[in-house]
Design a protein around this motif. Structure first.
Motif, PDB file in Angstrom:
ATOM      1  N   GLY A  75       4.500 -45.107  40.926  1.00 15.31           N
ATOM      2  CA  GLY A  75       5.237 -45.346  42.161  1.00 15.31           C
ATOM      3  C   GLY A  75       5.449 -46.840  42.349  1.00 15.31           C
ATOM      4  O   GLY A  75       4.496 -47.585  42.579  1.00 15.31           O
ATOM      5  N   PHE A  76       6.700 -47.269  42.224  1.00 19.19           N
ATOM      6  CA  PHE A  76       7.007 -48.693  42.383  1.00 19.19           C
ATOM      7  C   PHE A  76       7.057 -49.071  43.868  1.00 19.19           C
ATOM      8  O   PHE A  76       7.183 -50.232  44.223  1.00 19.19           O
ATOM      9  CB  PHE A  76       8.330 -49.038  41.694  1.00 19.19           C
ATOM     10  N   GLU A  77       6.964 -48.061  44.723  1.00 22.87           N
ATOM     11  CA  GLU A  77       6.965 -48.261  46.178  1.00 22.87           C
ATOM     12  C   GLU A  77       5.989 -47.228  46.740  1.00 22.87           C
ATOM     13  O   GLU A  77       6.088 -46.043  46.414  1.00 22.87           O
ATOM     14  CB  GLU A  77       8.384 -48.048  46.704  1.00 22.87           C
ATOM     15  N   PRO A  78       4.990 -47.636  47.552  1.00 28.87           N
ATOM     16  CA  PRO A  78       3.916 -46.705  47.942  1.00 28.87           C
ATOM     17  C   PRO A  78       4.354 -45.466  48.719  1.00 28.87           C
ATOM     18  O   PRO A  78       3.793 -44.385  48.542  1.00 28.87           O
ATOM     19  CB  PRO A  78       2.960 -47.572  48.768  1.00 28.87           C
ATOM     20  N   MET A  79       5.370 -45.604  49.568  1.00 29.91           N
ATOM     21  CA  MET A  79       5.818 -44.424  50.321  1.00 29.91           C
ATOM     22  C   MET A  79       6.414 -43.389  49.366  1.00 29.91           C
ATOM     23  O   MET A  79       6.239 -42.184  49.539  1.00 29.91           O
ATOM     24  CB  MET A  79       6.868 -44.844  51.351  1.00 29.91           C
ATOM     25  N   GLU A  80       7.110 -43.898  48.347  1.00 23.03           N
ATOM     26  CA  GLU A  80       7.690 -42.985  47.347  1.00 23.03           C
ATOM     27  C   GLU A  80       6.595 -42.366  46.484  1.00 23.03           C
ATOM     28  O   GLU A  80       6.722 -41.236  46.030  1.00 23.03           O
ATOM     29  CB  GLU A  80       8.730 -43.712  46.483  1.00 23.03           C
ATOM     30  N   THR A  81       5.506 -43.100  46.273  1.00 26.91           N
ATOM     31  CA  THR A  81       4.356 -42.533  45.543  1.00 26.91           C
ATOM     32  C   THR A  81       3.871 -41.299  46.294  1.00 26.91           C
ATOM     33  O   THR A  81       3.680 -40.229  45.710  1.00 26.91           O
ATOM     34  CB  THR A  81       3.192 -43.562  45.469  1.00 26.91           C
ATOM     35  N   MET A  82       3.692 -41.465  47.612  1.00 27.57           N
ATOM     36  CA  MET A  82       3.184 -40.368  48.430  1.00 27.57           C
ATOM     37  C   MET A  82       4.153 -39.183  48.406  1.00 27.57           C
ATOM     38  O   MET A  82       3.747 -38.031  48.269  1.00 27.57           O
ATOM     39  CB  MET A  82       2.948 -40.855  49.861  1.00 27.57           C
ATOM     40  N   ARG A  83       5.439 -39.487  48.491  1.00 27.63           N
ATOM     41  CA  ARG A  83       6.452 -38.434  48.500  1.00 27.63           C
ATOM     42  C   ARG A  83       6.494 -37.653  47.187  1.00 27.63           C
ATOM     43  O   ARG A  83       6.855 -36.474  47.162  1.00 27.63           O
ATOM     44  CB  ARG A  83       7.815 -39.100  48.731  1.00 27.63           C
ATOM     45  N   ALA A  84       6.136 -38.330  46.079  1.00 26.56           N
ATOM     46  CA  ALA A  84       6.223 -37.688  44.761  1.00 26.56           C
ATOM     47  C   ALA A  84       4.935 -36.962  44.358  1.00 26.56           C
ATOM     48  O   ALA A  84       4.890 -36.316  43.320  1.00 26.56           O
ATOM     49  CB  ALA A  84       6.579 -38.733  43.699  1.00 26.56           C
ATOM     50  N   LEU A  85       3.897 -37.040  45.192  1.00 26.33           N
ATOM     51  CA  LEU A  85       2.610 -36.421  44.835  1.00 26.33           C
ATOM     52  C   LEU A  85       2.697 -34.935  44.446  1.00 26.33           C
ATOM     53  O   LEU A  85       1.943 -34.495  43.590  1.00 26.33           O
ATOM     54  CB  LEU A  85       1.586 -36.602  45.961  1.00 26.33           C
ATOM     55  N   PRO A  86       3.607 -34.135  45.053  1.00 27.16           N
ATOM     56  CA  PRO A  86       3.675 -32.723  44.636  1.00 27.16           C
ATOM     57  C   PRO A  86       3.945 -32.544  43.134  1.00 27.16           C
ATOM     58  O   PRO A  86       3.619 -31.509  42.561  1.00 27.16           O
ATOM     59  CB  PRO A  86       4.839 -32.161  45.468  1.00 27.16           C
ATOM     60  N   TYR A  87       4.550 -33.556  42.493  1.00 22.47           N
ATOM     61  CA  TYR A  87       4.848 -33.435  41.056  1.00 22.47           C
ATOM     62  C   TYR A  87       3.607 -33.647  40.187  1.00 22.47           C
ATOM     63  O   TYR A  87       3.590 -33.274  39.030  1.00 22.47           O
ATOM     64  CB  TYR A  87       5.912 -34.467  40.641  1.00 22.47           C
ATOM     65  N   LEU A  88       2.580 -34.277  40.759  1.00 24.48           N
ATOM     66  CA  LEU A  88       1.403 -34.651  39.972  1.00 24.48           C
ATOM     67  C   LEU A  88       0.546 -33.451  39.607  1.00 24.48           C
ATOM     68  O   LEU A  88       0.282 -32.585  40.424  1.00 24.48           O
ATOM     69  CB  LEU A  88       0.563 -35.658  40.770  1.00 24.48           C
TER      70      LEU A  88
END
Length: 198
Positions: A75-88
């Motif tokens: 995640g190059f931006e922390p809010m987007e990291t959080m948003r992408a967590l379902p993919y992990l």
């Protein structure tokens, strides 16, 4: 090649950060190691502030990453990291910047922005393989804010999760980037490896 370990990498950031450049460089590094790779842009908005998502898949037949399938989330931006967590995947690796570049909806006050502590808690709820770093600050230290993405790729290469190390990325930078920006990116690479081991 069928014995290549399958690694699914999901990358996310906002427009103007260089997410797609990072995706291309990582894919070229994988190729340089003689490994099968597929990369793609899932959802990209070229204008600054739009969400950009891309994938790099090593040794995979399908070019897609579904929910719960990513071995690595960058995640190059922390809010987007959080948003992408379902993919992990459960216990996948998360490498995330700690520095916000809020999307337009937040900048205009239409959406609340979580704190970095909220984000760290959300990530910790999914995995304990986590590395946070101030990528923009690292990029500026190297000489250009966008070089922070290279620092994060370098940290990924140094994490032991890929079948190659930072020297493979270094060779790709030297082979593919214009000479005038190589020094900045090589410095970012060095700083990224150091940040992972800090």
């Amino acid at each position: 090649m069928s014995d290549t370990k399958q690694i699914r990498i999901f990358m996310t950031g906002v427009g103007g950060q260089g997410t797609l450049t990072a995706t291309t460089l990582l894919a070229k590094t994988v190729l340089s190691q003689g490994l099968p790779v597929t990369s793609g842009e899932i959802h990209g908005m070229a204008q600054r502030g739009g969400v950009v998502e891309s994938t790099v898949l090593i040794g995979c037949k399908s070019p897609k990453i579904g929910h719960g399938e990513a071995d690595i989330l960058i995640g190059f931006e922390p809010m987007e990291t959080m948003r992408a967590l379902p993919y992990l995947k459960c216990d996948g690796l998360v490498l995330s910047s700690t520095e916000f570049m809020p999307p337009l909806s937040v900048a205009m006050g239409k959406q609340e922005c979580p704190t970095i502590d909220d984000i760290k808690k959300a990530v910790a709820g999914c995995t304990n393989k986590i590395s946070f770093m101030p990528s923009q600050t690292i990029g500026l230290k190297a000489g250009a804010v966008q070089a922070g993405n290279i620092a994060m790729l370098a940290a990924l290469c140094a994490s032991g999760e890929l079948p190659f190390g930072p020297e493979a990325l270094e060779a790709t930078i030297k082979a593919n980037l214009p000479e005038k920006i190589q020094a900045v990116n090589l410095k970012a690479l060095e700083l990224g490896v150091a940040a992972l081991n800090a």
